[in-house]
Write a protein that holds these residues in place. Structure first.
Motif, PDB file in Angstrom:
ATOM      1  N   VAL A 237       0.851  -1.205   0.000  1.00  0.00           N
ATOM      2  CA  VAL A 237       0.000   0.000   0.000  1.00  0.00           C
ATOM      3  C   VAL A 237       0.880   1.246   0.000  1.00  0.00           C
ATOM      4  O   VAL A 237       0.635   2.201  -0.760  1.00  0.00           O
ATOM      5  CB  VAL A 237      -0.987  -0.018   1.188  1.00  0.00           C
ATOM      6  CG1 VAL A 237      -1.670   1.337   1.335  1.00  0.00           C
ATOM      7  CG2 VAL A 237      -2.031  -1.127   1.006  1.00  0.00           C
ATOM      8  N   ALA A 238       1.939   1.251   0.809  1.00  0.00           N
ATOM      9  CA  ALA A 238       2.833   2.421   0.865  1.00  0.00           C
ATOM     10  C   ALA A 238       3.528   2.636  -0.479  1.00  0.00           C
ATOM     11  O   ALA A 238       3.615   3.777  -0.965  1.00  0.00           O
ATOM     12  CB  ALA A 238       3.864   2.229   1.981  1.00  0.00           C
TER      13      ALA A 238
ATOM     14  N   ARG B  14     -11.276   0.324 -11.646  1.00  0.00           N
ATOM     15  CA  ARG B  14     -10.477   0.670 -10.459  1.00  0.00           C
ATOM     16  C   ARG B  14      -9.074   1.084 -10.890  1.00  0.00           C
ATOM     17  O   ARG B  14      -8.475   0.449 -11.739  1.00  0.00           O
ATOM     18  CB  ARG B  14     -10.338  -0.568  -9.567  1.00  0.00           C
ATOM     19  CG  ARG B  14     -11.637  -1.007  -8.971  1.00  0.00           C
ATOM     20  CD  ARG B  14     -11.612  -0.602  -7.551  1.00  0.00           C
ATOM     21  NE  ARG B  14     -12.857  -0.889  -6.887  1.00  0.00           N
ATOM     22  CZ  ARG B  14     -13.063  -0.585  -5.611  1.00  0.00           C
ATOM     23  NH1 ARG B  14     -12.125  -0.016  -4.899  1.00  0.00           N
ATOM     24  NH2 ARG B  14     -14.205  -0.846  -5.056  1.00  0.00           N
ATOM     25  N   PRO B  15      -8.505   2.098 -10.252  1.00  0.00           N
ATOM     26  CA  PRO B  15      -7.121   2.460 -10.588  1.00  0.00           C
ATOM     27  C   PRO B  15      -6.093   1.488 -10.014  1.00  0.00           C
ATOM     28  O   PRO B  15      -4.949   1.444 -10.489  1.00  0.00           O
ATOM     29  CB  PRO B  15      -6.957   3.852  -9.969  1.00  0.00           C
ATOM     30  CG  PRO B  15      -8.000   3.942  -8.904  1.00  0.00           C
ATOM     31  CD  PRO B  15      -9.134   3.057  -9.330  1.00  0.00           C
ATOM     32  N   TRP B  16      -6.502   0.697  -8.984  1.00  0.00           N
ATOM     33  CA  TRP B  16      -5.480  -0.060  -8.249  1.00  0.00           C
ATOM     34  C   TRP B  16      -6.107  -1.266  -7.550  1.00  0.00           C
ATOM     35  O   TRP B  16      -7.052  -1.116  -6.751  1.00  0.00           O
ATOM     36  CB  TRP B  16      -4.848   0.871  -7.207  1.00  0.00           C
ATOM     37  CG  TRP B  16      -3.706   0.340  -6.427  1.00  0.00           C
ATOM     38  CD1 TRP B  16      -2.964  -0.782  -6.688  1.00  0.00           C
ATOM     39  CD2 TRP B  16      -3.154   0.918  -5.243  1.00  0.00           C
ATOM     40  NE1 TRP B  16      -1.989  -0.932  -5.743  1.00  0.00           N
ATOM     41  CE2 TRP B  16      -2.083   0.106  -4.847  1.00  0.00           C
ATOM     42  CE3 TRP B  16      -3.462   2.045  -4.479  1.00  0.00           C
ATOM     43  CZ2 TRP B  16      -1.322   0.376  -3.713  1.00  0.00           C
ATOM     44  CZ3 TRP B  16      -2.705   2.324  -3.357  1.00  0.00           C
ATOM     45  CH2 TRP B  16      -1.635   1.498  -2.984  1.00  0.00           C
TER      46      TRP B  16
ATOM     47  N   GLY C 279      -0.240   8.513  -5.469  1.00  0.00           N
ATOM     48  CA  GLY C 279      -0.683   9.619  -4.621  1.00  0.00           C
ATOM     49  C   GLY C 279      -1.094   9.102  -3.256  1.00  0.00           C
ATOM     50  O   GLY C 279      -1.613   7.995  -3.141  1.00  0.00           O
ATOM     51  N   GLU C 280      -0.891   9.950  -2.233  1.00  0.00           N
ATOM     52  CA  GLU C 280      -1.080   9.490  -0.843  1.00  0.00           C
ATOM     53  C   GLU C 280      -2.543   9.198  -0.520  1.00  0.00           C
ATOM     54  O   GLU C 280      -2.832   8.463   0.420  1.00  0.00           O
ATOM     55  CB  GLU C 280      -0.458  10.481   0.147  1.00  0.00           C
ATOM     56  CG  GLU C 280       1.079  10.479   0.122  1.00  0.00           C
ATOM     57  CD  GLU C 280       1.715   9.085   0.208  1.00  0.00           C
ATOM     58  OE1 GLU C 280       1.298   8.285   1.085  1.00  0.00           O
ATOM     59  OE2 GLU C 280       2.612   8.792  -0.606  1.00  0.00           O
ATOM     60  N   GLY C 281      -3.475   9.732  -1.323  1.00  0.00           N
ATOM     61  CA  GLY C 281      -4.897   9.452  -1.077  1.00  0.00           C
ATOM     62  C   GLY C 281      -5.361   8.153  -1.715  1.00  0.00           C
ATOM     63  O   GLY C 281      -6.501   7.738  -1.499  1.00  0.00           O
TER      64      GLY C 281
END
Ligand code: JB8
Length: 240
Positions: free
Chosen positions: A74-75, A110-112, A82-84
């Motif tokens: 996730v990090a 979904r982007p991810w 982007g952090e969001g």
């Protein structure tokens, strides 16, 4: 779209380098990152499993490596997106919700997506609790009512079903609307030339006359009727 896969068997994901998915990666439509769960086990033997508490057959995946691996993935994804950014974390699991064409469509937007591949008898339940408490979006997805040795083959299938729906990945977008399940029915029979074909046993097999008629209305009606008949015969559950 970004896809991460956490697995003990990264070699299983090698087919994602090939063909359509490989092309999507080279074209920059897909970023695919495979991570080795064992990199998040810190003892001398890099242990990721242990015996089931309460007894029973086989081994259970330890919670520590999974929590660390997913937090690290996730990090890393947020550093890129982007952090969001918030991934959908998918665990292939025969006890999950059935994965269907509608799921593939929804997830292709979904982007991810992060896929987490279990092995052995499964993953310690506290991993799911940890993710839920951290506010992560989690899905358990089943390919069908049968059991594989782990999530990797399910990830190959789901990734292909999802990525081919991402705009630009499949050259001819029209072929996506005519295939089985795109309208909730099975596809009609397909034919190519020659219109009259002699099989190896000498039998002459002709294309149905209606398809040679040039009458597009009749052809569409025949195909719709064939789709419905096939669905009724093979998959009555889809009509209910
Ligand atoms: C251990 O059939 B499956 C599947 C089977 C599994 C694990 C994950 C998924 C983990 N066996 O989708």
């Amino acid at each position: 779209m970004r896809i991460d896969v956490v697995t003990l068997f990264g070699e299983y994901l090698a087919p994602l380098e090939l063909s359509l998915i490989g092309k999507a990666r080279r074209d920059g439509l897909l970023g695919l990152h495979v991570h080795d769960l064992r990199d998040f086990a810190h003892d001398r033997h890099r242990t990721v499993d242990d015996t089931p508490v309460g007894g029973g057959a086989g081994m259970v995946m330890k919670p520590g490596p999974w929590a660390e691996a997913l937090d690290a993935v996730v990090a890393a994804g947020r550093a890129e997106l982007g952090e969001g950014a918030e991934p959908l974390i998918v665990f292939p699991n025969p006890a999950g919700t059935p994965f269907a064409q509608a799921t593939a469509h929804a997830w292709s937007e979904r982007p991810w997506i992060v896929f987490a591949c279990g092995r052995y008898e499964g993953i310690d339940e506290r991993v799911y609790e940890h993710l839920a408490d951290a506010g992560r979006e989690v899905a358990l997805a089943s390919l069908g009512d049968y059991v594989l040795n782990g999530g990797e083959v399910a990830v190959l299938a789901m990734t292909e079903a999802i990525v081919r729906l991402v705009p630009g990945v499949v050259g001819n977008a029209a072929s996506l609307v005519e295939e089985s399940h795109s309208d909730g029915l099975l596809e009609y029979p397909l034919y190519t030339k020659p219109a009259s074909w002699t099989a190896p046993d000498g039998t002459v097999r002709d294309v149905p006359e209606v398809l040679l008629s040039g009458n597009h209305e009749r052809i569409a009606a025949w195909r719709a009727e064939q789709s419905l008949a096939r669905t009724r015969e093979r998959r009555p559950d889809l009509l209910a």
